[in-house]
Design a protein around this motif. Structure first.
Motif, mmCIF file in Angstrom:
data_model
loop_
_atom_site.group_PDB
_atom_site.id
_atom_site.type_symbol
_atom_site.label_atom_id
_atom_site.label_comp_id
_atom_site.label_asym_id
_atom_site.label_seq_id
_atom_site.Cartn_x
_atom_site.Cartn_y
_atom_site.Cartn_z
ATOM 1 N N ASP A 101 70.608 97.266 20.948
ATOM 2 C CA ASP A 101 71.877 97.913 20.647
ATOM 3 C C ASP A 101 72.760 97.933 21.887
ATOM 4 O O ASP A 101 72.278 97.909 23.019
ATOM 5 N N ARG A 102 74.073 97.964 21.673
ATOM 6 C CA ARG A 102 75.014 97.763 22.771
ATOM 7 C C ARG A 102 74.915 98.831 23.860
ATOM 8 O O ARG A 102 75.118 98.536 25.032
ATOM 9 N N TRP A 103 74.625 100.075 23.487
ATOM 10 C CA TRP A 103 74.530 101.133 24.494
ATOM 11 C C TRP A 103 73.383 100.855 25.452
ATOM 12 O O TRP A 103 73.546 100.908 26.672
ATOM 13 N N LEU A 140 80.366 92.385 22.213
ATOM 14 C CA LEU A 140 79.106 93.115 22.289
ATOM 15 C C LEU A 140 78.310 92.967 21.004
ATOM 16 O O LEU A 140 77.078 92.962 21.024
ATOM 17 N N ALA A 141 79.016 92.823 19.886
ATOM 18 C CA ALA A 141 78.323 92.622 18.608
ATOM 19 C C ALA A 141 77.508 91.334 18.637
ATOM 20 O O ALA A 141 76.367 91.290 18.147
ATOM 21 N N ALA A 142 78.079 90.288 19.211
ATOM 22 C CA ALA A 142 77.354 89.020 19.302
ATOM 23 C C ALA A 142 76.162 89.138 20.249
ATOM 24 O O ALA A 142 75.092 88.582 19.982
ATOM 25 N N LEU A 143 76.344 89.863 21.338
ATOM 26 C CA LEU A 143 75.234 90.069 22.267
ATOM 27 C C LEU A 143 74.122 90.881 21.609
ATOM 28 O O LEU A 143 72.928 90.617 21.827
ATOM 29 N N GLU A 144 74.507 91.872 20.811
ATOM 30 C CA GLU A 144 73.510 92.636 20.058
ATOM 31 C C GLU A 144 72.701 91.729 19.132
ATOM 32 O O GLU A 144 71.468 91.820 19.053
ATOM 33 N N ALA A 145 73.418 90.849 18.432
ATOM 34 C CA ALA A 145 72.757 89.992 17.451
ATOM 35 C C ALA A 145 71.753 89.047 18.102
ATOM 36 O O ALA A 145 70.672 88.790 17.556
#
Length: 275
Positions: A189-191, A179-184
């Protein structure tokens, strides 16, 4: 039953068709990430869906929303048969710009317009043009809207974010993605990303990744490839992990799946999906 041999993927396939004749086969509780329309052609089809037992007889259609837990079993002696149609959520979204996914809570319908739209899509022959296929999906989307809750509106930005996340997940099937990579990549933000993802795809990013891996497995099953090789190619930890995920998504083992569901060779999606 035997699975038809695979055919090359073709562009602009908006749906996939299949059929099954089931006598003693029961699907254990499972969920998948497509819309599934199953027109009962013979017998009685019973299934548990959203806390109630539902029943479909000939002339009715089962309508399953993405990521909704359900099972399936014969409701009378002699089993049952159905003609199925699966549509990706993003396909419906493309034909319903700016709206969230339609939802039919009851799971079974005898609405005349919906039945006509489903039969039209099921009856298209292999010579049907891209225009005819796309028009069939538009008519299906309109009929489904008419029997569903009123959809909410969504923004173009939300659509673009989810599309970008889906593309990144598909590019990283073997190794997976965080999810961190998707956020970037998306700047979301992931939520909020998970919330928007479910709004437009009917499932979570994690489940989307698993389902795309299972697409690789199902495609390999049609080619009679060894299960251990398929598990490795799809990015699963091992064959046992893959088999557990497969049954959770389809309610039966990979081997029985290949023997039970017969796919229409003339209408395949870019990545194959079945009930």
């Amino acid at each position: 039953m035997t699975m038809d041999k695979p055919v090359p993927d073709t562009p602009c396939q908006p749906f996939q068709r299949f059929h099954a004749e089931l006598v003693d086969t029961a699907f254990s509780p499972h969920r998948h990430d497509t819309y599934t329309f199953a027109l009962t052609t013979r017998g009685v089809q019973d299934f548990d869906y959203r806390g109630e037992t539902r029943r479909s007889r000939p002339g009715a259609v089962v309508v399953l929303h993405p990521d909704e837990l359900h099972d399936g079993r014969p409701g009378a002696e002699g089993g049952f048969g159905y003609a199925g149609l699966t549509v990706l959520p993003e396909t419906l979204a493309r034909h319903r710009p700016g709206q969230t996914l339609p939802f039919l809570a009851g799971g079974v319908s005898r609405d005349r317009h919906l039945l006509v739209a489903i039969r039209t899509a099921l009856s298209l022959d292999e010579q049907a043009s891209a225009l005819e296929r796309e028009n069939a999906v538009i008519e299906l989307a309109q009929a489904l809207d008419a029997v569903s809750d009123a959809p909410a509106t969504i923004s173009p930005v939300t659509q673009a974010v989810v599309d970008a996340a889906c593309a990144l997940i598909r590019e990283n099937l073997e190794d997976g993605i965080s999810l961190a990579a998707l956020e970037a990549v998306t700047g979301q933000d992931r939520w909020q990303l998970c919330r928007d993802f479910r709004t437009l795809r009917g499932t979570s990013p994690a489940r989307y990744l698993t389902q795309r891996r299972l697409d690789v497995v199902r495609d390999g099953l049609t080619r009679r490839q060894p299960l251990a090789d398929l598990a490795d190619a799809a990015g699963f930890a091992d064959q046992a992990h893959m088999s557990r995920q497969f049954k959770a998504a389809y309610g039966i083992s990979p081997g029985r799946y290949a023997r039970t569901i017969v796919q229409d060779r003339t209408a395949r999606l870019p990545h194959p999906v079945l009930h």
